[in-house]
Write a protein that holds these residues in place. Structure first.
Motif, PDB file in Angstrom:
ATOM      1  N   GLY A  54      12.191   4.133   6.746  1.00 54.74           N
ATOM      2  CA  GLY A  54      13.047   5.274   6.447  1.00 54.74           C
ATOM      3  C   GLY A  54      13.116   5.570   4.962  1.00 54.74           C
ATOM      4  O   GLY A  54      13.060   6.734   4.538  1.00 54.74           O
ATOM      5  N   VAL A  55      13.217   4.519   4.140  1.00 57.57           N
ATOM      6  CA  VAL A  55      13.261   4.706   2.691  1.00 57.57           C
ATOM      7  C   VAL A  55      11.949   5.317   2.201  1.00 57.57           C
ATOM      8  O   VAL A  55      11.945   6.247   1.376  1.00 57.57           O
ATOM      9  N   LEU A  56      10.828   4.802   2.700  1.00 55.01           N
ATOM     10  CA  LEU A  56       9.531   5.339   2.286  1.00 55.01           C
ATOM     11  C   LEU A  56       9.386   6.796   2.715  1.00 55.01           C
ATOM     12  O   LEU A  56       8.876   7.637   1.952  1.00 55.01           O
TER      13      LEU A  56
ATOM     14  N   HIS B 169       4.473  -0.755  13.403  1.00 56.11           N
ATOM     15  CA  HIS B 169       3.927  -1.905  14.131  1.00 56.11           C
ATOM     16  C   HIS B 169       4.820  -3.123  13.948  1.00 56.11           C
ATOM     17  O   HIS B 169       5.086  -3.868  14.903  1.00 56.11           O
ATOM     18  N   ALA B 170       5.316  -3.334  12.723  1.00 53.79           N
ATOM     19  CA  ALA B 170       6.219  -4.459  12.468  1.00 53.79           C
ATOM     20  C   ALA B 170       7.496  -4.328  13.284  1.00 53.79           C
ATOM     21  O   ALA B 170       8.008  -5.319  13.827  1.00 53.79           O
ATOM     22  N   ALA B 171       8.012  -3.122  13.397  1.00 53.40           N
ATOM     23  CA  ALA B 171       9.232  -2.905  14.179  1.00 53.40           C
ATOM     24  C   ALA B 171       9.008  -3.199  15.653  1.00 53.40           C
ATOM     25  O   ALA B 171       9.898  -3.720  16.346  1.00 53.40           O
TER      26      ALA B 171
ATOM     27  N   VAL C  55       1.119   7.003   4.496  1.00 51.19           N
ATOM     28  CA  VAL C  55       0.932   7.176   5.939  1.00 51.19           C
ATOM     29  C   VAL C  55       0.552   5.849   6.579  1.00 51.19           C
ATOM     30  O   VAL C  55       1.084   5.446   7.628  1.00 51.19           O
ATOM     31  N   GLY C  56      -0.392   5.144   5.953  1.00 49.39           N
ATOM     32  CA  GLY C  56      -0.774   3.838   6.469  1.00 49.39           C
ATOM     33  C   GLY C  56       0.372   2.846   6.414  1.00 49.39           C
ATOM     34  O   GLY C  56       0.545   2.016   7.326  1.00 49.39           O
ATOM     35  N   ALA C  57       1.176   2.916   5.355  1.00 49.22           N
ATOM     36  CA  ALA C  57       2.321   2.010   5.240  1.00 49.22           C
ATOM     37  C   ALA C  57       3.336   2.287   6.344  1.00 49.22           C
ATOM     38  O   ALA C  57       3.883   1.349   6.941  1.00 49.22           O
ATOM     39  N   LEU C  58       3.591   3.552   6.631  1.00 48.39           N
ATOM     40  CA  LEU C  58       4.526   3.887   7.707  1.00 48.39           C
ATOM     41  C   LEU C  58       3.997   3.408   9.054  1.00 48.39           C
ATOM     42  O   LEU C  58       4.770   2.959   9.911  1.00 48.39           O
TER      43      LEU C  58
ATOM     44  N   ILE D  82       0.815  -1.221   0.000  1.00 44.21           N
ATOM     45  CA  ILE D  82       0.000   0.000   0.000  1.00 44.21           C
ATOM     46  C   ILE D  82       0.847   1.268   0.000  1.00 44.21           C
ATOM     47  O   ILE D  82       0.302   2.373   0.055  1.00 44.21           O
ATOM     48  N   SER D  83       2.178   1.142  -0.058  1.00 48.25           N
ATOM     49  CA  SER D  83       3.048   2.312   0.093  1.00 48.25           C
ATOM     50  C   SER D  83       2.815   3.351  -1.002  1.00 48.25           C
ATOM     51  O   SER D  83       2.953   4.554  -0.766  1.00 48.25           O
TER      52      SER D  83
END
Length: 677
Positions: free
Chosen positions: A588-590, A572-574, A564-567, A558-559
């Motif tokens: 960070g790349v996104l 959450h994954a982190a 915003v949702g992807a970040l 979805i990036s």
């Protein structure tokens, strides 16, 4: 009569083998999904295998006493290797990579254990291997049809070499070779139906031809050793050689057209009429020849069925087997001598010189004529790692950064490209010894099963060992450990070989185990509790990182439309996997790509806290700081990134322009990095 039929079917395919057959289906899924390489594929496969193993143990009421000592030893030592792998997280520079590598190692223990505890009969094991071969053969035929019709063929290749279905040409060549050698071994058995034997030979033909289109040099040089291993472990060697003749001859007939596919794309040009025409000619030729092998195989099987079986005494059978092996060795020597124009030793010396130097100049017309690669340098650095960290190694899957700082090539490998070097460099001599003892114990158990089996059973055990032969021999010069589609069949079918017809040989063991169980109920309860805790721990160890991987995959999907949702998903994954820096790096790349420089700087900073030696994180933080106008911070971060990876041109460019009026923009840097992939 009906009762007899039901009991006979139950004997051939007992209910306990169902989890094993389901696991074979999982191996097939991995084979067609990039070899199972990516975590979002193999993580759920590991959880499914854990569930299958748990169900199998509970439904069969297995007791340790019913498992032969050699198989128990194999399970224990591979389990100890898994534990040592997890322990390496404590000294690994990249704990996140070590955790992921250890979880993949746990997957392989689960696969071996599942196949080793299933009560395989000869018929069930034969059906399982035939299903695997037929599935891979179906994939091969589909690829050949796509080549013959020109159906989006560019996506099948990387640098002019067939990479489908695993996404890596050498791994695809190994997968097709596994299928081919097992197919030939099964097709040589007169107990199988004539149509199946014919189809198996056609599949072997397809596998060999597609492996040749992949132009894997490791495949070419290790294929004779695989053939010798097949001759060594299989009985009825004369039948084996006769069965292999048709697919081998068909491949040799088509060799020029198969090699032309790479020749017309030697400079990486996969577009244009020349490449398309060469691929279509190769595909059509392969289809015709495989159809011819299908017909010849059917005629051979029919003739074999009408001829009386060849009955020889044990001594004469052994003599015939040795004679066939001698013919294979002499024939291989003659072919090698002719291929090297009568100077095999000069050829070996020249190839070694090419191997130990990275190739330069234009690409040759055949990948087989160019031996030079980065492997010599990979192994040099891996050996240095072994000498520097002999006990525990660098930590599971922690070779990349160590090589980065010591490399003499521009390559950035994550693994050592050798099974032996991988074991030594990642887990030290302790890990190497544990895995070696596991392998030796499992082979001893498989050979014991082969001795107690009848003719067809011996053939099935021998065929089950062939994927292991391909995996260990070809994998000694490549990175196959990371592909469950290769490691799964190698270790899974090895486990199957150890379990073949165990029920017949262990009735007394069952009685002794039951007697001991009556005397050691407390120990049984303790073992049950420990097993439940182990299953729970394994589920958590695999499940939580899998959730993080899924969140990362969702963010990637979805990036483009919802950054915003992807970040948010990446954050959450982190939090789910605090050892891995990947979600923070991706975030960070996104953030850089979408101009959220403060957010990017924070995410890269968190990635550095998790993996201080990651040059990409330092580069990202430096680019973000530069975009925010903090030149001093940017210069420091970029300098650190350059010290870790001095050969990266983007880092040099960013560092050279950081104090200028036109510093390198993050978006431009990301585009240039993407072009390097």
């Amino acid at each position: 009569m009906r009762r007899f039929i039901r009991s006979e079917a139950s004997r051939r395919f007992p209910a306990g083998v169902v989890p094993g057959l389901v696991a074979v289906g999982l191996l097939i899924v991995w084979a067609v999904h990039e070899g199972g390489f990516f975590p979002d594929t193999w993580y759920w496969g590991a959880l499914a295998t854990l569930a299958l193993l748990t169900v199998t143990v509970l439904s069969l009421g297995l007791r340790l006493g019913t498992i032969p000592p050699t198989v128990r030893a194999a399970l224990v030592f591979l389990g100890l290797y898994v534990m040592w792998s997890y322990l390496s997280i404590t000294w690994a520079q990249y704990p996140g990579a070590a955790l992921e590598g250890s979880n993949r190692t746990l997957l392989y223990w689960l696969v071996f254990a599942l196949f080793a505890v299933v009560p395989w009969t000869v018929e069930a094991a034969l059906a399982a291997m035939a299903a695997f071969v037929l599935a891979v053969g179906t994939v091969a035929v589909v690829i050949m049809i796509r080549l013959a019709t020109g159906d989006h063929i560019v996506g099948l290749f990387i640098f002019g070499r067939l990479a489908t279905p695993t996404g890596y040409y050498n791994a695809s060549a190994a997968l097709f070779t596994m299928s081919a050698v097992v197919a030939v071994a099964l097709a040589a058995r007169r107990e199988l139906p004539v149509p199946l034997r014919a189809v198996l030979l056609a599949i072997a033909c397809a596998g060999l031809q597609l492996a040749l289109i992949g132009q894997s040099r490791g495949w070419l040089f290790t294929l004779p050793l695989v053939a010798l291993a097949a001759v060594a472990v299989l009985s009825d060697r004369l039948r084996l050689v006769v069965a292999a003749t048709a697919p081998i001859v068909a491949t040799l007939v088509a060799v020029h057209r198969l090699l032309d596919v790479y020749r017309v794309s030697a400079n990486g040009k996969l577009v244009g009429r020349a490449f398309r025409d060469a691929a279509m000619r190769a595909g059509r030729t392969s289809l015709v020849l495989c159809a011819a092998v299908l017909l010849v195989g059917a005629l051979m099987a029919l003739a074999d069925g009408r001829l009386p079986p060849l009955t020889l005494s044990g001594a004469r059978r052994r003599a015939l087997g040795l004679a066939v092996a001698a013919v294979v060795v002499v024939g291989g020597s003659v072919v090698a001598t002719v291929a090297t124009h009568g100077r095999p030793f000069h050829f070996v010396a020249r190839e070694w010189d090419g191997f130990s130097h990275v190739p330069t100049g234009p690409a040759p017309s055949s990948n087989f004529t160019q031996v030079g690669s980065g492997r010599y340098d990979f192994w040099r650095v891996a050996l240095d790692a072994v000498l520097a960290h002999p006990i525990g190694g660098l930590g599971q899957d922690n070779f990349a950064d160590y090589y980065m700082r010591r490399r003499r090539t521009a390559e950035q490998p994550e693994w050592t490209h050798s099974l032996e070097m991988r074991l030594l460099a990642h887990t030290g001599f302790v890990g190497f010894a544990l895995f070696a003892i596991f392998l030796a114990s499992a082979l001893v158990a498989a050979l014991a099963a082969r001795r107690r089996a009848r003719a067809l059973g011996r053939a099935v055990v021998g065929a089950a060992l062939l994927p292991l032969a391909v995996w260990t021999i070809h994998g000694s010069v490549d990175w196959f450990w990371e592909f469950p589609a290769l490691t799964g069949p190698a270790l899974g079918f090895l486990g199957m070989a150890t379990a073949l017809e165990r029920a017949k040989a262990s009735k007394a063991a069952v009685a002794r185990a039951a007697a001991r169980a009556d005397r050691t109920r407390i120990a049984r309860v303790a073992l049950a509790v420990a097993s439940m805790l182990a299953v729970g721990a394994a589920a958590l160890t695999l499940g939580i990182p899998y959730l993080a991987v899924r969140e990362t995959a969702q963010a990637s999907a979805i990036s483009g439309g919802d950054p915003v949702g992807a970040l948010r998903d990446l954050a959450h994954a982190a939090s789910l996997n605090p050892l891995s820096a990947d979600p923070e790096l991706d975030g960070g790349v996104l953030a850089l790509r979408t101009g959220r420089y403060a957010d990017a700087e924070q995410r890269f900073h968190q990635a550095i806290a998790r993996e201080p030696g990651d040059w990409e994180a330092w580069l990202g933080e430096g680019l973000a700081a530069s975009a925010l106008g903090d030149r001093a911070r940017a210069r420091h971060d970029l300098s650190v990134s350059h010290s870790i990876n001095p050969l990266q041109p983007v880092t040099r460019q960013a560092l050279g322009r950081v104090s200028s009026r036109a510093p390198l923009s993050p978006q431009r840097a990301l585009r240039e990095l993407a072009q390097q992939l």
